[in-house]
Write a protein that holds these residues in place. Structure first.
Motif, PDB file in Angstrom:
ATOM      1  N   LYS A 158      -7.157   9.125  25.088  1.00  0.00           N
ATOM      2  CA  LYS A 158      -7.502   9.072  24.604  1.00  0.00           C
ATOM      3  C   LYS A 158      -9.166   8.758  25.114  1.00  0.00           C
ATOM      4  O   LYS A 158      -9.442   8.133  25.944  1.00  0.00           O
ATOM      5  CB  LYS A 158      -7.867   7.042  24.134  1.00  0.00           C
ATOM      6  N   ALA A 159     -10.279   9.063  24.130  1.00  0.00           N
ATOM      7  CA  ALA A 159     -11.871   8.275  24.715  1.00  0.00           C
ATOM      8  C   ALA A 159     -12.230   7.251  24.809  1.00  0.00           C
ATOM      9  O   ALA A 159     -12.541   6.848  23.486  1.00  0.00           O
ATOM     10  CB  ALA A 159     -12.904   9.433  23.928  1.00  0.00           C
ATOM     11  N   ILE A 160     -12.226   6.355  25.377  1.00  0.00           N
ATOM     12  CA  ILE A 160     -11.998   5.053  25.711  1.00  0.00           C
ATOM     13  C   ILE A 160     -13.580   4.733  26.116  1.00  0.00           C
ATOM     14  O   ILE A 160     -14.722   3.251  25.725  1.00  0.00           O
ATOM     15  CB  ILE A 160     -11.208   4.020  26.982  1.00  0.00           C
ATOM     16  N   TRP A 161     -14.283   5.554  26.822  1.00  0.00           N
ATOM     17  CA  TRP A 161     -15.195   4.520  27.738  1.00  0.00           C
ATOM     18  C   TRP A 161     -16.502   5.667  27.283  1.00  0.00           C
ATOM     19  O   TRP A 161     -17.545   5.368  27.316  1.00  0.00           O
ATOM     20  CB  TRP A 161     -15.031   5.094  29.229  1.00  0.00           C
ATOM     21  N   SER A 162     -16.738   6.448  26.571  1.00  0.00           N
ATOM     22  CA  SER A 162     -17.324   7.178  25.192  1.00  0.00           C
ATOM     23  C   SER A 162     -18.143   6.157  24.870  1.00  0.00           C
ATOM     24  O   SER A 162     -17.370   5.494  24.121  1.00  0.00           O
ATOM     25  CB  SER A 162     -17.247   8.561  24.694  1.00  0.00           C
ATOM     26  N   LEU A 163     -19.295   6.193  23.806  1.00  0.00           N
ATOM     27  CA  LEU A 163     -19.969   5.464  23.142  1.00  0.00           C
ATOM     28  C   LEU A 163     -19.958   5.415  21.574  1.00  0.00           C
ATOM     29  O   LEU A 163     -19.485   6.553  21.317  1.00  0.00           O
ATOM     30  CB  LEU A 163     -21.349   5.335  23.645  1.00  0.00           C
ATOM     31  N   ALA A 164     -19.000   4.308  21.289  1.00  0.00           N
ATOM     32  CA  ALA A 164     -18.727   4.450  19.702  1.00  0.00           C
ATOM     33  C   ALA A 164     -20.124   4.071  18.448  1.00  0.00           C
ATOM     34  O   ALA A 164     -21.250   4.069  19.635  1.00  0.00           O
ATOM     35  CB  ALA A 164     -18.076   2.800  19.954  1.00  0.00           C
ATOM     36  N   ILE A 165     -19.358   4.288  17.722  1.00  0.00           N
ATOM     37  CA  ILE A 165     -20.648   4.168  16.915  1.00  0.00           C
ATOM     38  C   ILE A 165     -21.475   3.347  17.171  1.00  0.00           C
ATOM     39  O   ILE A 165     -23.216   3.388  17.066  1.00  0.00           O
ATOM     40  CB  ILE A 165     -20.241   5.211  15.432  1.00  0.00           C
TER      41      ILE A 165
END
Length: 185
Positions: A158-165
């Motif tokens: 999963k992309a955990i550390w990318s910024l969420a919306i």
């Protein structure tokens, strides 16, 4: 002939926009986004798209909550009888290994089995804003926690550390505020 003129100088606008203190703006963005990211990952257990990171196994939940199952007593006057289940926060003692006989740590975590990447709270305590070559970033102040972060992304795929919306929205709002202030100068 119609004379169309611009009531403002494009050069002046460019000068104003170039005068934005990018260092201050980027630091403000990072310091506002970091607590949101910490709560999303370490409290709510969500990846960058808002879905759960994963679920913990039954075995891990025993360690996490300190709620070990009933066991049969093997020695003494109660031999053959079931030990009573421990109350929350009473984790008992290690029964095997180098720590045998020593008390188990009590983490006092909930029985929710959603992954929140937190047991001892070490990772979230080491989460910081760092100055980088191109601005600021959010990360961990030691290699162990950085490696845990990378390992967990690979483990849960999963992309955990990318910024969420919501985190991107904060970044956009702060940037727009800086730009609007300079355009109004």
């Amino acid at each position: 002939m119609i004379d169309i003129s611009i009531p403002f100088s494009v050069d002046a606008i460019i000068l104003n926009l170039n005068s934005i203190d990018k260092d201050v703006m980027l630091r403000e963005i990072a310091t506002n986004v970091m607590p949101m990211m910490r709560i999303r990952v370490h409290v709510n257990g969500q990846d960058s798209d808002g879905s759960p990171i994963g679920t913990y196994s039954k075995g891990y939940m025993k360690v996490r909550t300190g709620n070990y199952p009933e066991t049969v007593v093997s020695k003494g006057k109660n031999k053959g009888q079931f030990r009573e289940r421990k109350e929350q926060g009473q984790a008992g003692v290690f029964t095997k290994g180098r720590n045998q006989g020593q008390p188990r740590p009590t983490y006092n975590r909930s029985t929710d089995n959603n992954v929140i990447l937190s047991l001892t709270r070490q990772m979230e305590q080491y989460m910081q804003v760092f100055e980088t070559e191109n601005g600021y970033g959010i990360g961990y102040s030691n290699e162990l926690n950085y490696n845990k972060a990378i390992w967990n992304e690979k483990r849960y795929k999963k992309a955990i550390w990318s910024l969420a919306i919501a985190e991107l929205d904060v970044m956009k709002a702060i940037s727009e505020r800086y730009i609007t202030e300079k355009l109004n100068d």
